[in-house]
Design an enzyme around this catalytic site. Structure first.
Site, PDB file in Angstrom:
ATOM      1  N   HIS A  97     127.576  10.355  25.455  1.00 22.47           N
ATOM      2  CA  HIS A  97     127.625  10.960  26.790  1.00 22.47           C
ATOM      3  C   HIS A  97     126.328  10.801  27.575  1.00 22.47           C
ATOM      4  O   HIS A  97     126.198  11.341  28.679  1.00 22.47           O
ATOM      5  CB  HIS A  97     128.012  12.448  26.680  1.00 22.47           C
ATOM      6  CG  HIS A  97     129.448  12.629  26.325  1.00 22.47           C
ATOM      7  ND1 HIS A  97     129.880  12.752  25.031  1.00 22.47           N
ATOM      8  CD2 HIS A  97     130.568  12.651  27.097  1.00 22.47           C
ATOM      9  CE1 HIS A  97     131.206  12.861  25.018  1.00 22.47           C
ATOM     10  NE2 HIS A  97     131.647  12.800  26.252  1.00 22.47           N
ATOM     11  N   ARG A 105     142.118  18.285  27.226  1.00 19.11           N
ATOM     12  CA  ARG A 105     141.418  18.382  28.495  1.00 19.11           C
ATOM     13  C   ARG A 105     141.811  17.192  29.345  1.00 19.11           C
ATOM     14  O   ARG A 105     142.443  16.267  28.858  1.00 19.11           O
ATOM     15  CB  ARG A 105     139.901  18.443  28.305  1.00 19.11           C
ATOM     16  CG  ARG A 105     139.306  17.190  27.703  1.00 19.11           C
ATOM     17  CD  ARG A 105     137.804  17.363  27.429  1.00 19.11           C
ATOM     18  NE  ARG A 105     137.059  17.513  28.663  1.00 19.11           N
ATOM     19  CZ  ARG A 105     136.539  16.500  29.361  1.00 19.11           C
ATOM     20  NH1 ARG A 105     136.717  15.254  28.957  1.00 19.11           N
ATOM     21  NH2 ARG A 105     135.862  16.718  30.459  1.00 19.11           N
ATOM     22  N   TYR A 157     128.625   7.897  39.639  1.00 18.38           N
ATOM     23  CA  TYR A 157     128.895   7.695  38.212  1.00 18.38           C
ATOM     24  C   TYR A 157     130.348   7.284  37.991  1.00 18.38           C
ATOM     25  O   TYR A 157     130.655   6.418  37.167  1.00 18.38           O
ATOM     26  CB  TYR A 157     128.564   8.969  37.413  1.00 18.38           C
ATOM     27  CG  TYR A 157     129.045   8.843  35.994  1.00 18.38           C
ATOM     28  CD1 TYR A 157     128.389   7.991  35.101  1.00 18.38           C
ATOM     29  CD2 TYR A 157     130.183   9.506  35.568  1.00 18.38           C
ATOM     30  CE1 TYR A 157     128.862   7.817  33.816  1.00 18.38           C
ATOM     31  CE2 TYR A 157     130.664   9.337  34.287  1.00 18.38           C
ATOM     32  CZ  TYR A 157     130.000   8.494  33.411  1.00 18.38           C
ATOM     33  OH  TYR A 157     130.483   8.309  32.149  1.00 18.38           O
TER      34      TYR A 157
HETATM   35  C1  HEM Z   1     132.612  10.732  29.667  1.00 17.46           C
HETATM   36  C2  HEM Z   1     132.985  15.470  28.840  1.00 17.46           C
HETATM   37  C3  HEM Z   1     134.933  14.598  24.511  1.00 17.46           C
HETATM   38  C4  HEM Z   1     133.721   9.970  25.007  1.00 17.46           C
HETATM   39  C5  HEM Z   1     132.651  12.086  29.859  1.00 17.46           C
HETATM   40  C6  HEM Z   1     132.414  12.763  31.109  1.00 17.46           C
HETATM   41  C7  HEM Z   1     132.496  14.086  30.873  1.00 17.46           C
HETATM   42  C8  HEM Z   1     132.807  14.268  29.481  1.00 17.46           C
HETATM   43  C9  HEM Z   1     132.309  15.213  31.884  1.00 17.46           C
HETATM   44  C10 HEM Z   1     132.164  12.101  32.474  1.00 17.46           C
HETATM   45  C11 HEM Z   1     133.520  11.663  32.997  1.00 17.46           C
HETATM   46  C12 HEM Z   1     133.639  11.189  34.419  1.00 17.46           C
HETATM   47  O1  HEM Z   1     132.945  11.641  35.326  1.00 17.46           O
HETATM   48  O2  HEM Z   1     134.519  10.360  34.685  1.00 17.46           O
HETATM   49  C13 HEM Z   1     133.564  15.649  27.608  1.00 17.46           C
HETATM   50  C14 HEM Z   1     133.928  16.926  27.033  1.00 17.46           C
HETATM   51  C15 HEM Z   1     134.506  16.665  25.816  1.00 17.46           C
HETATM   52  C16 HEM Z   1     134.464  15.245  25.632  1.00 17.46           C
HETATM   53  C17 HEM Z   1     133.717  18.280  27.713  1.00 17.46           C
HETATM   54  C18 HEM Z   1     135.084  17.595  24.771  1.00 17.46           C
HETATM   55  C19 HEM Z   1     135.383  18.846  24.942  1.00 17.46           C
HETATM   56  C20 HEM Z   1     134.720  13.283  24.243  1.00 17.46           C
HETATM   57  C21 HEM Z   1     134.967  12.663  22.975  1.00 17.46           C
HETATM   58  C22 HEM Z   1     134.621  11.365  23.103  1.00 17.46           C
HETATM   59  C23 HEM Z   1     134.159  11.157  24.465  1.00 17.46           C
HETATM   60  C24 HEM Z   1     135.512  13.347  21.719  1.00 17.46           C
HETATM   61  C25 HEM Z   1     134.726  10.370  21.983  1.00 17.46           C
HETATM   62  C26 HEM Z   1     133.874   9.480  21.689  1.00 17.46           C
HETATM   63  C27 HEM Z   1     133.333   9.783  26.319  1.00 17.46           C
HETATM   64  C28 HEM Z   1     132.931   8.493  26.850  1.00 17.46           C
HETATM   65  C29 HEM Z   1     132.603   8.699  28.195  1.00 17.46           C
HETATM   66  C30 HEM Z   1     132.818  10.128  28.456  1.00 17.46           C
HETATM   67  C31 HEM Z   1     132.889   7.170  26.098  1.00 17.46           C
HETATM   68  C32 HEM Z   1     132.070   7.640  29.168  1.00 17.46           C
HETATM   69  C33 HEM Z   1     130.569   7.570  28.994  1.00 17.46           C
HETATM   70  C34 HEM Z   1     129.941   6.360  29.680  1.00 17.46           C
HETATM   71  O3  HEM Z   1     129.843   6.346  30.927  1.00 17.46           O
HETATM   72  O4  HEM Z   1     129.544   5.425  28.974  1.00 17.46           O
HETATM   73  N1  HEM Z   1     132.903  13.022  28.883  1.00 17.46           N
HETATM   74  N2  HEM Z   1     133.889  14.655  26.724  1.00 17.46           N
HETATM   75  N3  HEM Z   1     134.230  12.351  25.117  1.00 17.46           N
HETATM   76  N4  HEM Z   1     133.244  10.735  27.285  1.00 17.46           N
HETATM   77 FE1  HEM Z   1     133.519  12.681  27.000  1.00 17.46          FE
END
Ligand code: HEM
Length: 335
Positions: free
Chosen positions: A187, A217, A313
């Site tokens: 993240h 979510r 972003y």
């Molecule tokens: C991106 C929150 C779980 C992988 C994001 C973003 C948020 C977030 C706020 C930005 C999204 C956007 O603006 O479009 C969370 C929360 C989680 C969670 C609150 C759990 C409660 C996970 C899990 C993974 C994951 C389990 C698994 C690997 C990613 C990835 C990105 C991302 C790969 C894109 C990051 C980048 O720009 O390279 N997440 N996430 N997330 N999340 Fe999560």
């Protein structure tokens, strides 16, 4: 006219669309809720099954096959994730057979299990844990049969690690780049969430899940055309479409600009203790969002108010203005 009769003619993809905005402003939060219950929307509802099959099934599985053939690195699994892969495959098979008994069945005869998938005309006997009994690694095998992308997270040393996955429909990130990273590192690029504690809270929450617990979510962005593969790897193929859309005729925006919503499920697996992260991507063009006036209005307010760093972003700085303009001129929204 009641809501039900008003929307009787809505196509299924609209009625089942997981419209993600509960209010007129959007900010990041640890927005998780228990999974498996239907969430009602102004047009219908979604979310009964963590693994969701719809009318796009065959098209999306063909697209996943195409992406994987062109770039096998969309599947990644570190060596120690073998048990988690089997655990994930069997859990997904059980979930599918329970949700869609007409289409899927999982039977057991001693150590031999028999999987049948009538949608793809597949029959497979296998022995749990014996790789020679499957044509390919377990996560790849089952991942080719569902519309969801999957990431498996190992829990060790007080953190979560994204150590395996099958991701062909990423929203501008790269599994190959992220594999082996911690939840916090993955993240890293996201603005605001680190100072606001969103991501450390999310990690503590996930690490506290017990076997079998399921949460969900949503996340969202905008995508030009019905393009599922917007991975970093294929950026040269899709990146410029955002500029071209912004420079093109406003008429095209309703058909080409899509609200892209991810329904994400977080499931603690029992045998391996891994966290299974399912990401299902839904795309709906603005012209179909506008079939539901409440949605058009809300999308308008969210896009208009979204702070610049978040829009940047999400990669929507060029497309949000044409989107807003289209919603005003053709989508029935009054600013
Ligand atoms: C991106 C929150 C779980 C992988 C994001 C973003 C948020 C977030 C706020 C930005 C999204 C956007 O603006 O479009 C969370 C929360 C989680 C969670 C609150 C759990 C409660 C996970 C899990 C993974 C994951 C389990 C698994 C690997 C990613 C990835 C990105 C991302 C790969 C894109 C990051 C980048 O720009 O390279 N997440 N996430 N997330 N999340 Fe999560």
């Amino acid at each position: 006219m009641t809501a039900a009769t008003e929307f009787e003619v809505l196509p299924e993809r609209v009625a089942r669309f997981p419209f993600p905005f509960p209010r007129d402003t959007y900010r990041y939060s640890t927005n998780v809720e228990p999974a498996g219950t239907r969430a009602d929307t102004a047009a219908g509802g979604w979310g009964e099954h963590p693994v969701d099959m719809d009318g796009f099934l065959l098209d999306e599985l063909a697209e996943r096959r195409r992406v994987l053939d062109a770039d096998p690195s969309r599947f990644q699994a570190l060596g120690h994730m073998e048990v988690a892969q089997w655990d994930a495959m069997l859990t997904l098979m059980k979930m599918l057979a329970e949700a869609y008994p007409q289409t899927f069945a999982l039977d057991r005869d001693g150590t031999v299990r028999r999987w049948s998938n009538r949608a793809l005309d597949l029959e497979q006997a296998f022995v749990y844990g014996q790789s020679a009994t499957l044509p390919e690694p377990p996560l790849l095998y089952i991942g080719r049969q569902i519309q969801e992308d999957v990431v498996l997270l190992d829990q060790r040393d007080g953190a979560l690690w994204g150590d395996a996955g099958l991701v062909t429909f990423a929203a501008d990130w790269s599994l190959r780049f992220d594999v082996g990273m911690s939840f916090l590192q993955i993240h890293g690029p996201v603005p605001r969430i680190h100072t606001e504690g969103v991501i450390t809270r999310a990690q503590s929450f996930l690490m506290g899940l017990h076997a079998g617990q399921r949460y969900r979510r949503t996340n969202w962005t905008l995508t030009v055309d019905r393009r599922l593969d917007t991975a970093t790897e294929t950026y040269p193929e899709w990146g410029r479409d955002r500029r071209l859309l912004a420079e093109g005729p406003l008429d095209d925006v309703g058909r080409r600009l899509h609200l892209r919503v991810e329904v994400q499920h977080l499931i603690r697996l029992g045998a391996s203790g891994a966290i299974m992260f399912l990401i299902r991507t839904y795309l709906l063009p603005f012209e179909e969002i506008a079939l539901v006036p409440e949605w058009a209005d809300r999308l308008y307010r969210v896009l208009e108010e979204l702070p610049e760093d978040m829009a940047d972003y999400k990669g929507i700085t060029r497309t949000r203005e044409p989107g807003l303009k289209w919603l005003r001129e053709f989508g029935g929204v009054r600013p």
